[in-house]
Motif scaffolding. Structure first.
Motif, short mmCIF file in Angstrom:
data_model
loop_
_atom_site.label_atom_id
_atom_site.label_comp_id
_atom_site.label_asym_id
_atom_site.label_seq_id
_atom_site.Cartn_x
_atom_site.Cartn_y
_atom_site.Cartn_z
N LEU A 224 -25.52 40.84 -3.77
CA LEU A 224 -24.37 40.40 -4.72
C LEU A 224 -24.84 40.39 -5.83
CD1 LEU A 224 -21.31 39.26 -4.11
CD2 LEU A 224 -22.77 36.73 -4.18
N SER A 225 -26.09 40.15 -6.95
CA SER A 225 -26.29 39.79 -8.15
C SER A 225 -26.49 42.00 -8.15
CB SER A 225 -27.60 39.41 -8.57
OG SER A 225 -28.11 39.68 -9.64
N GLU A 226 -26.84 42.18 -7.90
CA GLU A 226 -26.27 43.47 -8.09
C GLU A 226 -25.12 44.38 -8.40
OE1 GLU A 226 -29.10 47.68 -6.47
OE2 GLU A 226 -27.85 46.48 -5.22
N MET A 227 -24.46 43.39 -7.60
CA MET A 227 -23.04 44.55 -7.70
C MET A 227 -22.70 43.76 -8.39
SD MET A 227 -21.40 44.11 -3.22
CE MET A 227 -20.14 44.87 -3.96
N ILE A 228 -22.76 42.49 -9.37
CA ILE A 228 -22.61 42.07 -10.23
C ILE A 228 -22.21 42.73 -11.92
CG2 ILE A 228 -22.20 39.87 -12.23
CD1 ILE A 228 -22.38 38.75 -8.76
N ALA A 229 -23.90 43.40 -11.94
CA ALA A 229 -24.41 43.69 -12.71
C ALA A 229 -23.97 45.39 -12.58
CB ALA A 229 -26.40 44.36 -12.09
N PHE A 230 -23.63 45.80 -11.44
CA PHE A 230 -22.47 47.20 -11.52
C PHE A 230 -22.13 47.08 -12.21
CE2 PHE A 230 -19.85 50.22 -9.38
CZ PHE A 230 -20.63 51.01 -9.33
N ALA A 231 -21.13 45.99 -11.74
CA ALA A 231 -18.82 45.55 -12.29
C ALA A 231 -19.25 45.14 -13.97
CB ALA A 231 -18.89 44.09 -12.12
N LYS A 232 -20.19 45.07 -14.14
CA LYS A 232 -20.50 44.31 -15.89
C LYS A 232 -21.70 45.89 -16.36
CE LYS A 232 -21.83 39.80 -16.59
NZ LYS A 232 -23.09 38.16 -16.75
N TYR A 233 -22.09 46.27 -16.11
CA TYR A 233 -22.41 46.80 -16.75
C TYR A 233 -22.51 47.97 -18.14
CZ TYR A 233 -25.25 51.57 -16.66
OH TYR A 233 -26.46 52.31 -17.16
N LEU B 116 -25.13 32.99 -9.54
CA LEU B 116 -25.15 34.79 -9.90
C LEU B 116 -24.43 35.61 -11.24
CD1 LEU B 116 -25.78 35.76 -6.78
CD2 LEU B 116 -27.16 35.23 -8.36
N ILE B 117 -23.13 35.25 -11.75
CA ILE B 117 -22.81 36.19 -12.69
C ILE B 117 -23.36 35.42 -13.84
CG2 ILE B 117 -20.63 35.80 -13.87
CD1 ILE B 117 -18.69 35.34 -11.16
N GLU B 118 -24.15 34.64 -14.61
CA GLU B 118 -24.43 33.85 -15.24
C GLU B 118 -25.91 34.58 -15.46
OE1 GLU B 118 -22.99 34.60 -18.12
OE2 GLU B 118 -20.52 34.67 -17.50
N HIS B 119 -26.45 33.92 -14.06
CA HIS B 119 -27.13 33.74 -13.60
C HIS B 119 -28.04 34.95 -12.90
CE1 HIS B 119 -26.69 30.32 -15.40
NE2 HIS B 119 -27.57 30.23 -15.93
N PRO B 120 -28.39 36.63 -13.00
CA PRO B 120 -29.13 37.05 -11.79
C PRO B 120 -29.93 36.98 -11.64
CG PRO B 120 -28.54 38.56 -14.52
CD PRO B 120 -28.59 36.99 -14.37
N VAL B 121 -30.34 37.31 -9.83
CA VAL B 121 -31.49 37.31 -9.93
C VAL B 121 -32.05 38.77 -9.65
CG1 VAL B 121 -31.58 35.15 -7.82
CG2 VAL B 121 -31.00 37.76 -7.95
N VAL C 137 -19.86 52.06 -3.97
CA VAL C 137 -18.82 52.90 -4.26
C VAL C 137 -17.19 52.38 -4.51
CG1 VAL C 137 -17.10 54.84 -2.73
CG2 VAL C 137 -19.74 54.62 -2.84
N LEU C 138 -16.91 51.36 -3.61
CA LEU C 138 -15.66 51.31 -3.38
C LEU C 138 -15.65 49.84 -4.55
CD1 LEU C 138 -15.29 49.43 0.09
CD2 LEU C 138 -14.19 51.55 0.06
N LEU C 139 -16.79 49.52 -5.76
CA LEU C 139 -16.32 48.73 -6.51
C LEU C 139 -16.26 49.47 -7.68
CD1 LEU C 139 -16.63 46.25 -8.13
CD2 LEU C 139 -19.31 46.45 -8.27
N MET C 140 -16.55 50.80 -7.25
CA MET C 140 -16.40 51.84 -8.13
C MET C 140 -15.13 52.33 -9.25
SD MET C 140 -18.23 55.56 -9.40
CE MET C 140 -17.92 56.11 -8.11
#
Length: 138
Positions: free
Chosen positions: A11-20, A49-54, A73-76
């Protein structure tokens, strides 16, 4: 099945992807919240997790990495359809790099990115995606 640490990492990785390259859009937020619920992560943990990625935890299971890549892929696609920026190459590069980081083959990632253009809404069906990675994995 993956453990809690791996779920938080995904989930943290996906958040980072969205915030890239920008803030998370509402539609991305809702998609990520849905993934959190699917992973049985509470809303409070999701917000944290949005503010504190693991720290990134590499998934041992190849199939779990493919599922995670499909989520990205879906998020992109959500980012490109509803985001302010319509730069397909930026999203593709970002997706490619995340896929490599997960240990997926560059041939498979490239094929998925290429085939995306031929599907409605650029959404590669899960069975097609699995076949692409299966072929490269064997």
């Amino acid at each position: 099945m993956i453990n809690r640490v791996e779920k938080l990492s995904l989930l943290s990785e996906m958040i980072a992807f969205a915030k890239y390259d920008k803030d998370i859009q509402n539609i991305e937020y809702n998609f990520l919240l849905g993934v959190a619920k699917q992973l049985e992560i509470t809303r409070e943990d999701f917000e944290y997790l949005i503010e504190h990625p693991v720290t990134y935890t590499h998934l041992k299971s190849h199939s779990e990495r493919i599922v995670q890549f499909h989520r990205l892929v879906l998020l992109m696609n959500i980012e490109q359809e509803y985001g302010e920026e319509n730069n397909n190459s930026t999203g593709a590069i970002k997706l490619y790099n995340f896929g490599l980081r997960m240990g997926l083959s560059h041939e498979s990632i490239t094929k998925v990115l290429y085939l995306m253009e031929s599907f409605p809404n650029k959404i590669v069906p899960p069975d097609v995606l699995i076949d692409i990675f299966k072929t490269q994995y064997n």
